[in-house]
Motif scaffolding. Structure first.
Motif, PDB file in Angstrom:
ATOM      1  N   HIS A   1       0.844  -1.205   0.000  1.00 46.72           N
ATOM      2  CA  HIS A   1       0.000   0.000   0.000  1.00 46.72           C
ATOM      3  C   HIS A   1       0.877   1.252   0.000  1.00 46.72           C
ATOM      4  N   TYR A   2       1.851   1.311   0.892  1.00 47.47           N
ATOM      5  CA  TYR A   2       2.696   2.501   0.986  1.00 47.47           C
ATOM      6  C   TYR A   2       3.692   2.589  -0.175  1.00 47.47           C
ATOM      7  N   ALA A   3       4.131   1.445  -0.688  1.00 46.38           N
ATOM      8  CA  ALA A   3       5.002   1.457  -1.869  1.00 46.38           C
ATOM      9  C   ALA A   3       4.255   2.072  -3.052  1.00 46.38           C
ATOM     10  N   ASN A   4       3.000   1.676  -3.230  1.00 48.25           N
ATOM     11  CA  ASN A   4       2.189   2.227  -4.323  1.00 48.25           C
ATOM     12  C   ASN A   4       1.908   3.711  -4.115  1.00 48.25           C
ATOM     13  N   LEU A   5       1.701   4.123  -2.877  1.00 47.90           N
ATOM     14  CA  LEU A   5       1.499   5.539  -2.566  1.00 47.90           C
ATOM     15  C   LEU A   5       2.717   6.347  -3.026  1.00 47.90           C
ATOM     16  N   VAL A   6       3.904   5.823  -2.747  1.00 48.38           N
ATOM     17  CA  VAL A   6       5.144   6.513  -3.114  1.00 48.38           C
ATOM     18  C   VAL A   6       5.339   6.498  -4.634  1.00 48.38           C
ATOM     19  N   ILE A   7       5.024   5.379  -5.285  1.00 48.86           N
ATOM     20  CA  ILE A   7       5.155   5.291  -6.742  1.00 48.86           C
ATOM     21  C   ILE A   7       4.223   6.302  -7.421  1.00 48.86           C
ATOM     22  N   GLU A   8       3.009   6.439  -6.872  1.00 47.50           N
ATOM     23  CA  GLU A   8       2.028   7.373  -7.445  1.00 47.50           C
ATOM     24  C   GLU A   8       2.376   8.827  -7.146  1.00 47.50           C
ATOM     25  N   ASN A   9       3.195   9.052  -6.123  1.00 46.36           N
ATOM     26  CA  ASN A   9       3.614  10.406  -5.732  1.00 46.36           C
ATOM     27  C   ASN A   9       5.135  10.455  -5.651  1.00 46.36           C
ATOM     28  N   PRO A  10       5.812  10.530  -6.817  1.00 43.75           N
ATOM     29  CA  PRO A  10       7.281  10.444  -6.830  1.00 43.75           C
ATOM     30  C   PRO A  10       7.993  11.501  -5.974  1.00 43.75           C
ATOM     31  N   ASP A  11       7.297  12.592  -5.672  1.00 42.06           N
ATOM     32  CA  ASP A  11       7.907  13.608  -4.794  1.00 42.06           C
ATOM     33  C   ASP A  11       8.125  13.066  -3.378  1.00 42.06           C
ATOM     34  N   LEU A  12       7.475  11.950  -3.051  1.00 38.93           N
ATOM     35  CA  LEU A  12       7.636  11.351  -1.712  1.00 38.93           C
ATOM     36  C   LEU A  12       8.896  10.485  -1.611  1.00 38.93           C
ATOM     37  N   ILE A  13       9.477  10.096  -2.757  1.00 40.80           N
ATOM     38  CA  ILE A  13      10.620   9.168  -2.721  1.00 40.80           C
ATOM     39  C   ILE A  13      11.801   9.791  -1.984  1.00 40.80           C
ATOM     40  N   SER A  14      12.097  11.045  -2.272  1.00 45.39           N
ATOM     41  CA  SER A  14      13.209  11.724  -1.596  1.00 45.39           C
ATOM     42  C   SER A  14      12.951  11.811  -0.091  1.00 45.39           C
TER      43      SER A  14
ATOM     44  N   CYS B   1      13.492   1.791   9.545  1.00 43.61           N
ATOM     45  CA  CYS B   1      13.320   0.405   9.080  1.00 43.61           C
ATOM     46  C   CYS B   1      12.056   0.289   8.244  1.00 43.61           C
ATOM     47  N   ARG B   2      11.002   0.964   8.680  1.00 43.52           N
ATOM     48  CA  ARG B   2       9.740   0.924   7.938  1.00 43.52           C
ATOM     49  C   ARG B   2       9.896   1.621   6.588  1.00 43.52           C
ATOM     50  N   ALA B   3      10.668   2.700   6.583  1.00 48.74           N
ATOM     51  CA  ALA B   3      10.950   3.397   5.320  1.00 48.74           C
ATOM     52  C   ALA B   3      11.731   2.468   4.385  1.00 48.74           C
ATOM     53  N   ALA B   4      12.658   1.701   4.947  1.00 50.31           N
ATOM     54  CA  ALA B   4      13.446   0.758   4.146  1.00 50.31           C
ATOM     55  C   ALA B   4      12.545  -0.324   3.545  1.00 50.31           C
ATOM     56  N   TRP B   5      11.597  -0.820   4.330  1.00 46.11           N
ATOM     57  CA  TRP B   5      10.663  -1.841   3.829  1.00 46.11           C
ATOM     58  C   TRP B   5       9.867  -1.290   2.645  1.00 46.11           C
ATOM     59  N   VAL B   6       9.368  -0.049   2.814  1.00 50.88           N
ATOM     60  CA  VAL B   6       8.560   0.572   1.760  1.00 50.88           C
ATOM     61  C   VAL B   6       9.418   0.820   0.517  1.00 50.88           C
ATOM     62  N   PHE B   7      10.654   1.295   0.716  1.00 50.75           N
ATOM     63  CA  PHE B   7      11.537   1.549  -0.418  1.00 50.75           C
ATOM     64  C   PHE B   7      11.833   0.250  -1.168  1.00 50.75           C
ATOM     65  N   GLU B   8      12.087  -0.823  -0.425  1.00 49.40           N
ATOM     66  CA  GLU B   8      12.333  -2.120  -1.060  1.00 49.40           C
ATOM     67  C   GLU B   8      11.127  -2.552  -1.885  1.00 49.40           C
ATOM     68  N   PHE B   9       9.923  -2.436  -1.325  1.00 46.98           N
ATOM     69  CA  PHE B   9       8.717  -2.830  -2.052  1.00 46.98           C
ATOM     70  C   PHE B   9       8.493  -1.945  -3.263  1.00 46.98           C
ATOM     71  N   MET B  10       8.771  -0.640  -3.118  1.00 48.27           N
ATOM     72  CA  MET B  10       8.652   0.282  -4.243  1.00 48.27           C
ATOM     73  C   MET B  10       9.574  -0.177  -5.381  1.00 48.27           C
TER      74      MET B  10
END
Length: 187
Positions: free
Chosen positions: A22-35, A50-59
């Motif tokens: 869910h959060y990986a897709n949120l970040v993919i849909e809003n690329p300004d969130l990746i940074s 750690c949670r940010a790392a999990w989301v980045f990995e899934f993204m």
């Protein structure tokens, strides 16, 4: 969404595939969130990193090319990550990048992953191999280094040396992966 708001959102991320996706897709849909996600990932002493790392990995698992504008930032700071639950996804992202780079199918990673990025990945992966890390980061690092050894002729002998040296002291999972990688190096 501000970095602070994203930080608060990451408190809802747990081990479930559903939440990470869910959060990986949120970040993919809003690329300004990746940074912003990477800023949180590199708050290396904070458990939320750690949670940010999990989301980045899934993204990256869903859309690796979304990471391209952030390769400098990711590779420049990834060596600072030290909490076990964050090290594993960082090592996995390194493997994703290198697998894409050596893939037979055309992709944008092949041109985006510069020598400086590969050198930083090599350094981080050798650190995973020689430091007291869990099996997963070591396994991802073995695979990543094996692939990079096709372009850097010094990697395979160094990797083989480490694998043979540490073989007896490691888990059965490490041994199985090490046997597999050593066999590929020798062929």
């Amino acid at each position: 969404m501000t970095t602070e708001q994203l930080y608060e959102e990451l408190n809802y991320v747990n081990h479930s595939r559903e939440k990470r996706l869910h959060y990986a897709n949120l970040v993919i849909e809003n690329p300004d969130l990746i940074s912003k996600l990477l800023d949180i990932l590199f708050m290396v002493d904070d458990k939320v990193s750690c949670r940010a790392a999990w989301v980045f990995e899934f993204m990256c698992g869903e859309n690796l090319e979304a990471s391209i504008p952030f390769l400098d930032k990711f590779t420049e700071h990834m060596h600072k990550v030290h909490l076990d639950p964050a090290v594993r996804p960082v090592a996995k992202v390194c493997e994703y990048l290198v697998k894409a780079y050596y893939s037979k199918t055309d992709n944008k990673i092949k041109t985006a992953l510069k020598p400086v990025h590969k050198e930083r990945i090599i350094e981080a992966c050798f650190d995973y191999m020689i430091n007291d890390e869990k099996i997963a980061p070591k396994a991802y690092a073995m695979n990543t280094l094996y692939l990079l050894g096709h372009d850097y002729d010094w990697i395979h002998p160094e990797l083989a040396l480490i694998l043979e040296r540490d073989y007896q002291m490691q888990s059965s999972g490490f041994k199985a992966r090490a046997r597999h990688v050593l066999k590929k190096i020798k062929n």
